[in-house]
Design an enzyme around this catalytic site. Structure first.
Site, PDB file in Angstrom:
ATOM      1  N   THR A 195     -48.814  -9.409  21.869  1.00 15.41           N
ATOM      2  CA  THR A 195     -49.519  -8.248  22.421  1.00 15.41           C
ATOM      3  C   THR A 195     -50.824  -7.956  21.676  1.00 15.41           C
ATOM      4  OG1 THR A 195     -47.437  -7.332  23.227  1.00 15.41           O
ATOM      5  CG2 THR A 195     -49.302  -5.816  23.004  1.00 15.41           C
ATOM      6  N   VAL A 234     -37.912 -17.213  20.383  1.00 14.70           N
ATOM      7  CA  VAL A 234     -37.558 -15.833  20.691  1.00 14.70           C
ATOM      8  C   VAL A 234     -37.968 -14.970  19.509  1.00 14.70           C
ATOM      9  CG1 VAL A 234     -35.631 -14.258  21.074  1.00 14.70           C
ATOM     10  CG2 VAL A 234     -35.629 -16.506  22.148  1.00 14.70           C
ATOM     11  N   GLY A 235     -38.449 -13.770  19.781  1.00 18.86           N
ATOM     12  CA  GLY A 235     -38.818 -12.864  18.694  1.00 18.86           C
ATOM     13  C   GLY A 235     -40.309 -12.627  18.653  1.00 18.86           C
ATOM     14  N   GLU A 277       0.823  -1.208   0.000  1.00 15.20           N
ATOM     15  CA  GLU A 277       0.000   0.000   0.000  1.00 15.20           C
ATOM     16  C   GLU A 277       0.861   1.263   0.000  1.00 15.20           C
ATOM     17  OE1 GLU A 277      -0.494  -2.530   2.108  1.00 15.20           O
ATOM     18  OE2 GLU A 277      -2.339  -3.364   1.273  1.00 15.20           O
ATOM     19  N   GLY A 299     -46.548 -11.666  17.740  1.00 13.13           N
ATOM     20  CA  GLY A 299     -47.847 -10.995  17.795  1.00 13.13           C
ATOM     21  C   GLY A 299     -48.603 -11.265  19.070  1.00 13.13           C
TER      22      GLY A 299
END
Length: 828
Positions: free
Chosen positions: A518, A512-513, A64, A516
């Protein structure tokens, strides 16, 4: 991902401390190098560049630095009054930089890419611009550059085949780095296509050519060449075969070719320049096996001797000039699968060049020279021998190759000049309009998100990643055993389940995740309330700042807690269900008993309660995300399963969510798996139906929420922003209703937004011409309240979602009614 990167970086530094100590004792100057790498620069290195708006160019090692040398000459012409700082990583790079770069004001060692060091260096130096050479991209340094508004331009950019494959595993760190660079000046069309594939904006990418065509530090006059020949005791040679940058396994092929050459060219000499000078004694030993006498460059300089057939170059930084001595050049790293080395250094001297078949690291240069018959490619030792003999035996053919090599060099000069002009244009634009913060999709990511991607990605993984996944698999076996053991304690009666004096419904999942839970809890709570039951919702209060056994978020009349105190899910439930008590507490047996005693409830819903075995439930409703079917089948932490699949047998009803966004065959796969473990559960499919949009200011006002039509965003440019478990589903919903998503910003699940973050997103929306920012209701409760009372340049809309049963709807509600206990005045 960045967290993991930083953990690994810190651990590596700690593990290397004994190595640093040993090298400090053995190697002169190493202590000074390490001190600089940890950010402690000598005063003389800082005086000329710090606080002087310098141009900072970073080149890792010798290769470089060679590319940097001509660039700096052009920068000095273009910016005559601006100091230039050069940084390197390796000791050989530092030596080379001090030797060939005379226009730099200061040369330093680059800081180790630990979380705090780069920012400390940038604040100390305050550069005008930072220019990494080739692919010298360091995550923490670029993050600090972005934070302090230092523009970044990649110069002489090069991306190898290996790098393209390796970089894709860096996930958000890659997009972070690419998103920081304002301009990509690439060596070739191939390199440009690679950087675009990695995520660079096509409009920011330009092809300037390779600056190594412009190098002049290797120029050698006739007089200088004679001096070099005399120093190496090669001035009496009748033909020199030079093998440069050779690797283990290549010297034998070179020596076989030289053995054949010596039969017809008795006074020919061989010069070997190994890539690693630490191998010099090993190479000398190999030469002796072939019957050749050897000597080293360093020894010949001190004590000249002509009693040798082979000279081994055991110095650093000389090869570029030494190439001028060879009549035929073999460039190593190409007969083995290393990828080759740069052929431009011998080409600069107009030499006939031979390489092996493995030139993938310099593909474009190799193709250019091969097409113009300026480079011969051989497959093995036999072909190398034939090529060497042919070129020595046919001087006319060799001269034709040499002339064509010089023609190519002449035709391709100018990359350094073009880079200087582009830098000037970029700085003019940047400094005129001011700094712009760039943030790309999935840029904000934590360790949890990185692990989620790693365990689900089915593509080929590196050895390190495979080992890491193997370790996670071992932990998952332990976790599975603990889960089974704990459940068995309840099933065997060793641990007692507590029964509340009311009907208990659990809504949860085994992955996990986001699935829906709620919105499903809201739907069922409203339905049961409308049947005439007194109902309460028990939430664990994830990430709630309130601590205690029982927290009353709402008593069914008044919301007592903020989103910070209650946690976003519990607060959202309380806001959405104003006449239903919502309680939080990690032990739902305690909060449930409180609900019975204080609110006279007939029914409680355990939000996310499938694993809360301590509380005996009368109905288990299991949610399965049809987009992410049972994760990847592995338990935590190797996968995303909270429980083994055979625990599906506890479910009384199974609700398949987001089936409208599921892949073909996903629902059938879920039903088949359920049938294997649980034949009695009622299976119901559902979708997340968008109802409309609410401007965030209206959501928290005392007035009734004004819901705008779902068609409001159709055809309009928006930014989607979320901090939820499954952002892809949210984004798909927006796309399905016709919104044009200019960018999707994914924050970690349950992320607490700051006012500064939201302001940055609004600024970004204005820059992109977006007309609104759209979030979920779960995100809405995490927006700082201070922002809601102020005028917003871009409106923030919440998309209102409702769970809708699309098959077995009536059967599901009848099933629920039949399970509920009798209540006076209610017909079942």
């Amino acid at each position: 991902m960045r967290i993991l990167y930083n953990i690994i970086a810190i651990l590596l530094v700690i593990l290397l401390i004994p190595y640093f100590i040993v090298r400090t004792i053995r190697e002169k100057g190493f202590l000074g190098r390490i001190i600089q790498s940890f950010g402690f620069l000598p005063k003389h290195a800082l005086d000329k560049v710090a606080d002087k708006n310098c141009i900072w160019i970073h080149a890792s090692s010798v290769g470089e630095i060679v590319a940097t040398s001509p660039i700096i000459k052009e920068f000095r012409k273009e910016f005559p009054g601006t100091p230039i700082l050069v940084s390197v990583v390796t000791n050989t790079g530092y030596i080379m930089a001090n030797r060939i770069i005379k226009d730099a004001d200061s040369i330093i060692y680059f800081p180790i890419d630990l979380p705090w060091l780069p920012e400390r260096m940038i604040k100390k130096i305050k550069p005008r611009v930072f220019l990494p050479v080739e692919t010298e991209l360091w995550p923490n340094f670029l993050k600090a550059a972005r934070k302090h508004n230092v523009p970044v331009m990649m110069v002489n950019g090069r991306i190898s085949d290996k790098s393209v494959k390796r970089y894709k595993y860096m996930f958000s760190i890659l997009s972070d780095m690419i998103g920081t660079v304002k301009k990509f000046a690439m060596q070739s069309d191939i390199d440009a296509s690679y950087i675009i594939r990695l995520g660079a904006d096509e409009k920011l990418v330009t092809v300037t050519g390779n600056t190594k065509f412009d190098q002049t530090y290797t120029d050698v006059s006739t007089k200088e060449k004679q001096v070099l020949l005399k120093e190496l005791c090669l001035d009496n040679a009748q033909g020199i075969f030079l093998a440069g940058s050779t690797h283990k396994g290549e010297e034998e092929a070179v020596l076989k070719a030289f053995s054949k050459l010596k039969k017809t060219h008795v006074n020919a000499k061989l010069l070997i320049a190994p890539r690693s000078i630490l191998r010099k004694d090993e190479i000398a030993s190999i030469c002796h096996k072939y019957g050749f006498k050897t000597d080293f460059r360093t020894k010949l300089k001190e004590k000249p001797s002509y009693d040798h057939d082979v000279v081994i170059l055991d110095t650093i930084g000389e090869l570029g000039r030494i190439y001028s001595l060879g009549d035929v050049i073999f460039v190593g790293g190409s007969l083995i699968r290393h990828g080759g080395h740069n052929i431009l250094e011998p080409a600069a001297h107009g030499k006939a060049i031979i390489v092996g078949p493995h030139m993938f690291n310099f593909k474009d240069t190799h193709i250019l020279f091969s097409k113009r018959n300026a480079c011969i490619t051989v497959k093995d030792a036999k072909e190398l021998t034939n090529a060497v003999l042919d070129l020595f035996d046919n001087p006319e053919k060799r001269r034709q190759m040499e002339q064509e090599t010089l023609n190519i060099i002449k035709d391709n000069k100018g990359a350094s000049r073009r880079s200087a002009v582009i830098l000037h244009q970029m700085l003019d634009e940047y400094e005129k309009v001011g700094p712009v913060q760039v943030r790309s999709t999935e840029k904000i990511e934590n360790l949890q998100t990185y692990l989620y991607k790693l365990v689900h990605d089915e593509s080929q993984k590196s050895v390190t990643e495979k080992a890491f996944l193997g370790m996670l698999y071992g932990f998952s076996l332990i976790y599975r055993g603990l889960v089974n053991f704990q459940l068995n304690l309840y099933q065997w009666g060793i641990k007692k389940q507590i029964k509340l004096d009311c009907f208990v419904i659990s809504i949860g999942n085994i992955t996990v995740g986001g699935t829906g839970k709620t919105p499903t809890a809201k739907l069922l709570a409203r339905y049961i309330r409308d049947l005439g039951y007194n109902i309460a919702i028990l939430n664990r209060g994830y990430r709630a700042k309130w601590k205690g056994e029982v927290g009353v978020v709402s008593d069914g009349n008044t919301v007592f807690m903020t989103a910070d105190e209650a946690g976003d899910e519990a607060y959202l439930l309380a806001r959405s269900l104003p006449d239903i008590p919502v309680l939080i507490g990690t032990d739902r047996t305690i909060s449930g008993k409180y609900a019975v005693d204080n609110f006279n409830v007939d029914v409680v819903i355990l939000d996310d309660g499938y694993q809360h075995w301590k509380l005996k439930r009368d109905l288990n409703i299991l949610l399965v995300d049809a987009i992410n079917v049972f994760g990847n089948g592995h338990m935590l932490p190797r996968g995303t399963l909270r429980e083994p699949l055979n625990h599906l047998d506890r479910a009384d009803m199974c609700l398949l969510t987001k089936v409208d966004q599921a892949a073909k065959g996903a629902c059938e796969e879920i039903r088949s798996t359920l049938a294997k473990y649980n034949e009695r559960a009622l299976v119901v499919e559902s979708t997340h139906k968008p109802l409309g949009f609410i401007e965030i200011g209206n959501l928290f006002s005392k007035e009734k929420n004004e819901i705008l039509s779902i068609d409001t965003m159709r055809g309009h440019k928006i930014i989607a922003m979320s901090a939820i478990g499954n952002p892809a589903s949210f984004e798909q919903t927006l796309s399905d209703i016709g919104a044009v998503i200019t960018e999707s910003l994914r924050f970690p699940d349950h992320h607490d937004y700051t006012e500064q973050e939201i302001r940055e997103v609004m600024n970004q929306a204005e820059e992109q011409g977006a007309e609104a920012i759209v979030i979920t209701d779960k995100d809405a409760v995490k927006i700082p309240q201070t922002l809601l009372s102020k005028k917003r340049p871009i409106p923030i809309y919440i998309i209102s979602i409702e769970v809708t049963f699309i098959n077995n709807a009536e059967a599901a509600f009848k099933f629920l009614r039949d399970k509920l206990p009798p209540k006076k005045g209610i017909k079942k």
